[in-house]
Design a protein around this motif. Structure first.
Motif, PDB file in Angstrom:
ATOM      1  N   TRP A 241       0.837  -1.195   0.000  1.00 63.19           N
ATOM      2  CA  TRP A 241       0.000   0.000   0.000  1.00 63.19           C
ATOM      3  C   TRP A 241       0.877   1.251   0.000  1.00 63.19           C
ATOM      4  CZ3 TRP A 241      -5.345   0.431  -0.158  1.00 63.19           C
ATOM      5  CH2 TRP A 241      -6.036  -0.788  -0.184  1.00 63.19           C
ATOM      6  N   HIS A 242       0.562   2.164  -0.922  1.00 61.63           N
ATOM      7  CA  HIS A 242       1.374   3.372  -1.135  1.00 61.63           C
ATOM      8  C   HIS A 242       0.631   4.626  -0.697  1.00 61.63           C
ATOM      9  CE1 HIS A 242       4.099   1.255  -4.084  1.00 61.63           C
ATOM     10  NE2 HIS A 242       2.988   0.560  -4.297  1.00 61.63           N
ATOM     11  N   ILE A 243       1.420   5.586  -0.237  1.00 59.91           N
ATOM     12  CA  ILE A 243       0.986   6.978  -0.121  1.00 59.91           C
ATOM     13  C   ILE A 243       2.061   7.781  -0.841  1.00 59.91           C
ATOM     14  CG2 ILE A 243       0.468   8.910   1.412  1.00 59.91           C
ATOM     15  CD1 ILE A 243      -0.042   6.785   3.611  1.00 59.91           C
ATOM     16  N   ILE A 244       1.675   8.598  -1.809  1.00 60.21           N
ATOM     17  CA  ILE A 244       2.687   9.313  -2.587  1.00 60.21           C
ATOM     18  C   ILE A 244       2.425  10.810  -2.601  1.00 60.21           C
ATOM     19  CG2 ILE A 244       3.063   7.326  -4.090  1.00 60.21           C
ATOM     20  CD1 ILE A 244       1.583   8.864  -6.297  1.00 60.21           C
ATOM     21  N   MET A 245       3.481  11.537  -2.925  1.00 63.31           N
ATOM     22  CA  MET A 245       3.387  12.971  -3.147  1.00 63.31           C
ATOM     23  C   MET A 245       4.301  13.311  -4.322  1.00 63.31           C
ATOM     24  SD  MET A 245       4.451  16.162  -0.666  1.00 63.31           S
ATOM     25  CE  MET A 245       3.221  15.804   0.574  1.00 63.31           C
ATOM     26  N   VAL A 246       3.741  13.914  -5.367  1.00 67.60           N
ATOM     27  CA  VAL A 246       4.524  14.324  -6.526  1.00 67.60           C
ATOM     28  C   VAL A 246       5.027  15.739  -6.271  1.00 67.60           C
ATOM     29  CG1 VAL A 246       4.500  14.788  -9.004  1.00 67.60           C
ATOM     30  CG2 VAL A 246       3.199  12.864  -8.080  1.00 67.60           C
ATOM     31  N   THR A 247       6.334  15.922  -6.346  1.00 66.77           N
ATOM     32  CA  THR A 247       6.930  17.229  -6.014  1.00 66.77           C
ATOM     33  C   THR A 247       7.364  18.022  -7.245  1.00 66.77           C
ATOM     34  OG1 THR A 247       9.054  16.113  -5.692  1.00 66.77           O
ATOM     35  CG2 THR A 247       7.693  16.490  -3.741  1.00 66.77           C
ATOM     36  N   ASP A 248       7.425  17.355  -8.405  1.00 64.80           N
ATOM     37  CA  ASP A 248       7.792  18.081  -9.631  1.00 64.80           C
ATOM     38  C   ASP A 248       7.353  17.282 -10.851  1.00 64.80           C
ATOM     39  OD1 ASP A 248       8.820  20.114 -11.185  1.00 64.80           O
ATOM     40  OD2 ASP A 248      10.865  19.323 -11.191  1.00 64.80           O
ATOM     41  N   LYS A 249       7.078  18.009 -11.918  1.00 62.05           N
ATOM     42  CA  LYS A 249       6.682  17.403 -13.194  1.00 62.05           C
ATOM     43  C   LYS A 249       7.295  18.255 -14.301  1.00 62.05           C
ATOM     44  CE  LYS A 249       2.557  16.640 -16.041  1.00 62.05           C
ATOM     45  NZ  LYS A 249       1.079  16.785 -16.087  1.00 62.05           N
ATOM     46  N   ARG A 250       7.916  17.599 -15.276  1.00 56.81           N
ATOM     47  CA  ARG A 250       8.577  18.351 -16.350  1.00 56.81           C
ATOM     48  C   ARG A 250       8.721  17.467 -17.579  1.00 56.81           C
ATOM     49  NH1 ARG A 250      14.688  18.305 -13.689  1.00 56.81           N
ATOM     50  NH2 ARG A 250      15.235  16.178 -14.344  1.00 56.81           N
ATOM     51  N   PRO A 251       8.984  18.088 -18.735  1.00 58.80           N
ATOM     52  CA  PRO A 251       9.242  17.268 -19.932  1.00 58.80           C
ATOM     53  C   PRO A 251      10.462  16.385 -19.702  1.00 58.80           C
ATOM     54  CG  PRO A 251       8.861  19.558 -20.531  1.00 58.80           C
ATOM     55  CD  PRO A 251       8.975  19.530 -19.050  1.00 58.80           C
ATOM     56  N   ALA A 252      10.376  15.136 -20.123  1.00 57.95           N
ATOM     57  CA  ALA A 252      11.499  14.206 -19.937  1.00 57.95           C
ATOM     58  C   ALA A 252      12.737  14.726 -20.642  1.00 57.95           C
ATOM     59  CB  ALA A 252      11.120  12.833 -20.471  1.00 57.95           C
ATOM     60  N   GLN A 253      13.861  14.616 -19.984  1.00 58.20           N
ATOM     61  CA  GLN A 253      15.113  15.118 -20.551  1.00 58.20           C
ATOM     62  C   GLN A 253      16.248  14.129 -20.345  1.00 58.20           C
ATOM     63  OE1 GLN A 253      16.650  18.367 -17.595  1.00 58.20           O
ATOM     64  NE2 GLN A 253      14.409  18.483 -17.607  1.00 58.20           N
ATOM     65  N   VAL A 254      17.210  14.196 -21.236  1.00 57.48           N
ATOM     66  CA  VAL A 254      18.374  13.310 -21.159  1.00 57.48           C
ATOM     67  C   VAL A 254      19.230  13.722 -19.972  1.00 57.48           C
ATOM     68  CG1 VAL A 254      20.433  12.492 -22.367  1.00 57.48           C
ATOM     69  CG2 VAL A 254      18.361  13.033 -23.666  1.00 57.48           C
ATOM     70  N   PRO A 255      19.616  12.781 -19.110  1.00 59.61           N
ATOM     71  CA  PRO A 255      20.459  13.136 -17.953  1.00 59.61           C
ATOM     72  C   PRO A 255      21.826  13.637 -18.398  1.00 59.61           C
ATOM     73  CG  PRO A 255      20.290  10.748 -18.203  1.00 59.61           C
ATOM     74  CD  PRO A 255      19.311  11.341 -19.171  1.00 59.61           C
ATOM     75  N   GLU A 256      22.438  14.452 -17.564  1.00 62.04           N
ATOM     76  CA  GLU A 256      23.782  14.960 -17.857  1.00 62.04           C
ATOM     77  C   GLU A 256      24.798  13.819 -17.774  1.00 62.04           C
ATOM     78  OE1 GLU A 256      24.541  18.010 -18.825  1.00 62.04           O
ATOM     79  OE2 GLU A 256      22.451  18.668 -18.684  1.00 62.04           O
TER      80      GLU A 256
END
Length: 312
Positions: A241-256
């Motif tokens: 059982w999960h409880i979640i909180m989304v803290t950010d949303k953005r277009p997917a990007q290639v990691p550095e």
């Protein structure tokens, strides 16, 4: 009066000379002690009246236990350090006895030594190839190629940053949810105390960034629809059982590059060795001699059994 002045001058000169000699002696003694201490700092123990240095023990630990180059022996408890030195001394004494024994001249022992040497040489050579393939410039080139490919794959996708608390049952999840409703700022502490996802619990339940579609469907659905920095109601997945909180949303990007440098290095290292060995295999020609069809049938039957067992 002039005579008295002359005597005073002589006394002053003598004092100055004595002071200069004293200073020189002190300076010389300091240098000697400094050099003496410098040479002694590397001596960590005496074994049977023979001095043992830190370098000797560190080399032994690296060879036997793969300790890092910057391993600090002084950080060890006294009893543990004594145990290590005792083990080193024991092995050295045993080695001396073995070298005097005829066992070293046995054919099977010589063969084992040869095999061990060959193994070390092969591993060292492959490690050399891997290092040559994973220089900074080589990895930058690999990253540029990977980045172009990933950019196309990630086009139009979102990535999320979230934290979660995972519990075994709904009752516990509901209790935690009530606590969070009263004090949302306690999320990280409750994650550390209550979450059974131990990998993320120590970081306050932080999952970092992940691309949409990379999580189980129930989790993905919640992440997609929940408002930023709002709690989800407890929900179930195959993990619990999960409880979640989304803290950010953005277009997917290639990691550095620096963020994936070590991972990329491992992948390129493995691939370079694997490709090299495959090339060697392809250059080998095998022709079986005196191998009748009956033996072939038996071998094929055995191979089929092995393949079936492996598949199961």
């Amino acid at each position: 009066m002039p005579k008295n002045k002359l005597n005073t001058g002589k006394i002053n000169n003598k004092v100055i000379i004595i002071l200069v000699i004293t200073i020189l002696l002190i300076f010389t003694l300091l240098l000697v002690n400094k050099n003496k201490n410098k040479s002694l700092t590397s001596v960590i123990a005496k074994v049977d009246n023979k001095e043992i240095t830190e370098d000797t023990i560190n080399n032994y630990l690296r060879a036997s236990f793969n300790t890092p180059d910057n391993f600090n022996l002084n950080s060890l408890p006294k009893a543990q350090l004594e145990t290590i030195i005792l083990q080193y001394a024991l092995e050295q004494k045993l080695l001396k006895i073995v070298k005097k024994d005829e066992i070293a001249d046995r054919a099977e022992i010589k063969q084992k030594i040869k095999e061990a040497k060959n193994k070390i040489l092969k591993e060292a050579y492959l490690d050399k190839l891997a290092k040559e393939a994973t220089t900074r410039s080589a990895l930058e080139k690999e990253y540029n190629s990977l980045s172009a490919k990933l950019s196309k794959e990630l086009e139009g996708k979102q990535e999320y940053q979230a934290k979660h608390i995972l519990t075994k049952n709904q009752e516990e999840a509901n209790q935690i949810y009530k606590q969070l409703k009263n004090n949302q700022d306690s999320f990280e502490n409750l994650a550390k105390e209550k979450s059974i996802d131990y990998a993320t619990a120590k970081n306050g339940g932080n999952l970092g960034y992940f691309i949409e579609g990379s999580m189980v469907p129930e989790f993905q659905e919640q992440v997609k629809n929940i408002e930023l920095n709002k709690l989800s109601s407890p929900f179930k997945s195959k993990f619990g059982w999960h409880i979640i909180m989304v803290t950010d949303k953005r277009p997917a990007q290639v990691p550095e590059l620096d963020d994936i440098y070590e991972q990329l290095k491992k992948e390129v290292s493995y691939r370079s060795i694997n490709n090299y060995l495959n090339d060697l295999k392809s250059s080998i020609k095998i022709e079986l001699l005196n191998h009748d069809s009956e033996s072939k049938r038996e071998t094929n039957a055995e191979a089929e059994v092995i393949n079936n067992e492996t598949a199961n």
